[in-house]
Design an enzyme around this catalytic site. Structure first.
Site, PDB file in Angstrom:
ATOM      1  N   TYR A  41     -13.723  -2.271  11.758  1.00  0.00           N
ATOM      2  CA  TYR A  41     -14.280  -0.846  10.902  1.00  0.00           C
ATOM      3  C   TYR A  41     -15.667  -0.245  11.583  1.00  0.00           C
ATOM      4  O   TYR A  41     -15.188   0.548  11.120  1.00  0.00           O
ATOM      5  CB  TYR A  41     -13.228  -1.003   9.604  1.00  0.00           C
ATOM      6  N   ASN A  88      -8.269  -6.215  14.235  1.00  0.00           N
ATOM      7  CA  ASN A  88      -8.363  -4.885  13.281  1.00  0.00           C
ATOM      8  C   ASN A  88     -10.395  -4.375  13.474  1.00  0.00           C
ATOM      9  O   ASN A  88     -10.606  -5.960  12.722  1.00  0.00           O
ATOM     10  CB  ASN A  88      -7.968  -5.157  11.685  1.00  0.00           C
ATOM     11  N   ARG A 122       3.462   0.063  12.648  1.00  0.00           N
ATOM     12  CA  ARG A 122       3.338  -1.191  12.229  1.00  0.00           C
ATOM     13  C   ARG A 122       3.221  -1.295  11.267  1.00  0.00           C
ATOM     14  O   ARG A 122       2.882  -0.721   9.763  1.00  0.00           O
ATOM     15  CB  ARG A 122       1.603  -1.502  12.704  1.00  0.00           C
ATOM     16  N   ASN A 139      -1.901 -10.806   8.481  1.00  0.00           N
ATOM     17  CA  ASN A 139      -3.276 -10.221   8.613  1.00  0.00           C
ATOM     18  C   ASN A 139      -4.403  -9.612   7.711  1.00  0.00           C
ATOM     19  O   ASN A 139      -4.525 -10.398   6.999  1.00  0.00           O
ATOM     20  CB  ASN A 139      -2.221  -8.772   8.086  1.00  0.00           C
ATOM     21  N   GLU A 140      -4.885 -10.617   8.714  1.00  0.00           N
ATOM     22  CA  GLU A 140      -6.586 -10.581   8.739  1.00  0.00           C
ATOM     23  C   GLU A 140      -7.187 -11.558   7.314  1.00  0.00           C
ATOM     24  O   GLU A 140      -7.275 -11.617   6.415  1.00  0.00           O
ATOM     25  CB  GLU A 140      -7.009  -9.381   7.327  1.00  0.00           C
ATOM     26  N   GLN A 200       0.929  -1.604   0.009  1.00  0.00           N
ATOM     27  CA  GLN A 200       0.134  -0.072   0.423  1.00  0.00           C
ATOM     28  C   GLN A 200       1.026   1.425  -0.027  1.00  0.00           C
ATOM     29  O   GLN A 200       0.208   2.764  -0.344  1.00  0.00           O
ATOM     30  CB  GLN A 200      -0.978  -0.337   1.245  1.00  0.00           C
ATOM     31  N   GLU A 222      -5.378   2.151  -1.257  1.00  0.00           N
ATOM     32  CA  GLU A 222      -6.302   1.222  -0.785  1.00  0.00           C
ATOM     33  C   GLU A 222      -6.972   0.284  -1.188  1.00  0.00           C
ATOM     34  O   GLU A 222      -8.234   0.044  -2.096  1.00  0.00           O
ATOM     35  CB  GLU A 222      -7.745   2.539  -0.072  1.00  0.00           C
ATOM     36  N   TRP A 223      -6.454  -1.171  -1.993  1.00  0.00           N
ATOM     37  CA  TRP A 223      -6.759  -1.617  -2.703  1.00  0.00           C
ATOM     38  C   TRP A 223      -7.362  -1.604  -3.725  1.00  0.00           C
ATOM     39  O   TRP A 223      -7.214  -1.589  -4.343  1.00  0.00           O
ATOM     40  CB  TRP A 223      -7.170  -3.207  -1.539  1.00  0.00           C
ATOM     41  N   GLU A 269      -5.413  -2.388  14.264  1.00  0.00           N
ATOM     42  CA  GLU A 269      -5.863  -1.243  13.353  1.00  0.00           C
ATOM     43  C   GLU A 269      -7.188  -0.804  13.704  1.00  0.00           C
ATOM     44  O   GLU A 269      -8.234  -1.351  13.830  1.00  0.00           O
ATOM     45  CB  GLU A 269      -6.373  -1.649  11.559  1.00  0.00           C
TER      46      GLU A 269
HETATM   47  C1  PNW Z   1      -7.931  -3.684   6.099  1.00  0.00           C
HETATM   48  N1  PNW Z   1     -13.880  -5.917   4.462  1.00  0.00           N
HETATM   49  O1  PNW Z   1      -8.650  -3.992   5.060  1.00  0.00           O
HETATM   50  C2  PNW Z   1      -6.094  -3.707   5.791  1.00  0.00           C
HETATM   51  O2  PNW Z   1      -5.721  -4.160   6.919  1.00  0.00           O
HETATM   52  C3  PNW Z   1      -5.814  -3.164   5.608  1.00  0.00           C
HETATM   53  O3  PNW Z   1      -4.687  -3.141   4.279  1.00  0.00           O
HETATM   54  C4  PNW Z   1      -7.337  -2.020   4.532  1.00  0.00           C
HETATM   55  O4  PNW Z   1      -5.919  -0.408   3.756  1.00  0.00           O
HETATM   56  C5  PNW Z   1      -7.465  -0.693   5.805  1.00  0.00           C
HETATM   57  O5  PNW Z   1      -8.508  -2.980   6.299  1.00  0.00           O
HETATM   58  C6  PNW Z   1      -9.140  -0.515   5.132  1.00  0.00           C
HETATM   59  O6  PNW Z   1     -10.044  -1.045   4.399  1.00  0.00           O
HETATM   60  C7  PNW Z   1      -9.935  -4.749   5.086  1.00  0.00           C
HETATM   61  O7  PNW Z   1     -14.328  -5.483   3.511  1.00  0.00           O
HETATM   62  C8  PNW Z   1     -10.705  -4.381   4.147  1.00  0.00           C
HETATM   63  O8  PNW Z   1     -14.354  -6.421   5.812  1.00  0.00           O
HETATM   64  C9  PNW Z   1     -12.073  -5.186   3.669  1.00  0.00           C
HETATM   65  C10 PNW Z   1     -12.761  -5.390   4.997  1.00  0.00           C
HETATM   66  C11 PNW Z   1     -12.026  -5.627   5.742  1.00  0.00           C
HETATM   67  C12 PNW Z   1     -10.450  -5.048   6.349  1.00  0.00           C
END
Ligand code: PNW
Length: 459
Positions: free
Chosen positions: A296, A294, A74, A164-165, A17, A420-421, A367
């Site tokens: 969100y 992590n 990190r 990670n995840e 990223q 952002e992917w 995160e």
């Molecule tokens: C995380 N979802 O990704 C990653 O660890 C990061 O690299 C990324 O930039 C960040 O969160 C923000 O997106 C996710 O769809 C991507 O639930 C998608 C999901 C959750 C986390």
């Protein structure tokens, strides 16, 4: 209220990223380099070829972190920068030098490195040759790569995160196909997830047997989970929310803390879920020194047993059919530019759920953050939405701590606006704004706010 003494205040990023230099100095391609080449997979067909050019700018970036008062950083190591084709026979000393210099630079600035070994950029060769995370050998290959990292960096790195995840890799990469390697299947995610757990377990075994006692570090895994709140107090909705959390977080945390997959997953997935035999149980049980999380957002969960829930933006449909849970949000919740709802109490509830299910493990939020359409105006970025996000989520963390949750640290996602992917550069998660034309870094109001929190060890 102040945070506990020794609370770790950090910021997080990942290799693909931010680094750029995607084929420089002997680095091999990763599955994300290839995925970005497929038209339509990433917004505006963008890629991480240059990203924040951190590979070339890391010294000034570390200086900026120091100015912001960040105590821990990190970042992730790109496997194909270390082993260009993923295997030991393709060792790339220049790539190793880059991380070695970065680590030294951090330590010179009194910033603690927290290193993730895998943040999704699998060496492309291993996708072709081993079928990526579906392959029988992939976990051993990961452990060999991890061993090299412990050998070369472990004298200075004392905090390791294996993966990670796992959920995102498995579901978004092998189920929905929206992330690399872009596979679409309703069984492959469970095989990929299983091999990811094995990879974690084998890397931890190497660390514990060969390095941990002399290097005196800790190692763990980071998983992601949103909160699922029952839509009503009907027992079937309460169960649906629980089931959704089990399919999300307990999928990966139960094997590590309890030695097996959740019963509800075994019952609903049958043969699609690999079984954990005695040897694997031994490998995984107790294999994380801390609980990396992590987090969100939050959604409501409603029981959907026997119903046909249509696919939608809330994550319904597709693989969720296995759970028979319908997800929704409250129309009053504020949304970020990812359309993720801002629900701080969901963070508190999730922390309390982890405490209860896993017997109060030490937790690090590795995160937490939000994307907004930030604009530079007169040389400044006044991102008050993000200030509010950090304030309210950190208040929720304090409530969790007061209720007995052993939360030991918090890493804001992200230090920088970055790639952002599948959303490309449009979604900005940074506390520091990056102008991708000029590579100019501008700390946003939220960076200054976060600095003051760190300074005071309180909100
Ligand atoms: C995380 N979802 O990704 C990653 O660890 C990061 O690299 C990324 O930039 C960040 O969160 C923000 O997106 C996710 O769809 C991507 O639930 C998608 C999901 C959750 C986390």
């Amino acid at each position: 209220m102040r945070f506990p003494e020794n609370f770790i205040w950090g910021a997080a990023t990942s290799a693909y990223q931010i680094e750029g230099a995607h084929l420089s100095d002997g680095k091999g391609p990763s599955i994300w380099d290839a995925f970005c080449e497929i038209p339509g997979k990433v917004a505006k067909n963008e890629n991480g070829n240059i990203a924040c050019d951190h590979y070339n700018k890391f010294r000034e970036d570390v200086k900026l972190m120091k100015e912001l008062g960040i105590k821990a950083y990190r970042f992730s190591i790109s496997w194909p920068r270390i082993f260009a084709n993923g295997r030991k026979n393709s060792i790339n000393e220049k790539g190793i030098q880059f991380y070695s210099d970065l680590i030294d630079c951090l330590l010179e600035h009194d910033i603690i490195p927290w290193v993730t070994l895998y943040h999704w950029d699998l060496p492309l060769a291993l996708q072709f040759e081993e079928d990526g995370w579906l392959g029988d050998n992939i976990s051993d290959l990961f452990a060999e790569y991890a061993e090299l990292c412990f050998e070369r960096f472990g004298d200075r790195v004392k905090n390791w995160i294996t993966i990670n995840e796992a959920w995102v890799i498995a579901i978004l990469g092998y189920g929905q196909g929206v992330f690399a390697p872009g596979r679409i299947s309703n069984s492959e995610p469970y095989l990929a997830g299983h091999n990811i757990l094995l990879a974690h377990g084998k890397a931890v075994k190497v660390y514990r047997e060969k390095f941990q006692s002399s290097q005196k570090g800790v190692i763990g895994i980071t998983n992601n989970c949103d909160w699922r709140e029952p839509k009503s107090d009907k027992p079937e909705d309460i169960e649906a929310a629980e089931r959704a959390l089990e399919f999300f977080l307990a999928w990966f945390a139960d094997p590590i803390y309890k030695g097996d997959y959740p019963e509800v997953m075994k019952a609903r997935l049958g043969d699609r879920l690999p079984s954990i035999d005695a040897e694997t149980r031994n490998l995984l049980l107790g294999s994380s020194d801390f609980f990396g999380l992590n987090h969100y957002t939050t959604m409501f969960a409603t029981d959907a047993t026997g119903k046909n829930v249509e696919a939608d933006v809330h994550g319904n449909g597709g693989l969720n059919e296995d759970q028979e849970v319908e997800l929704s949000i409250d129309p009053d919740w504020k949304l970020t530019s990812m359309k993720w709802a801002v629900v701080p109490w969901g963070c508190r509830n999730l922390l309390q759920w982890i405490k209860k299910r896993y017997n109060n493990p030490p937790i690090y939020i590795t995160e937490n953050g939000c994307a907004y359409d930030d604009k530079v105006e007169n040389g400044e970025v006044d991102d008050q939405h993000r200030v509010h996000f950090f304030k309210t989520y950190l208040e929720a963390c304090q409530e969790a701590i007061e209720s007995g949750v052993d939360l030991r640290g918090y890493f804001a996602w992200s230090l920088f606006d970055n790639f952002e992917w599948a959303s490309g550069y449009e979604k900005r998660f940074g506390m520091v704004h990056v102008d991708f034309e000029t590579q100019k870094r501008t700390p946003k109001a939220s960076a200054k706010y976060y600095s003051s929190i760190i300074d005071n060890n309180s909100i």
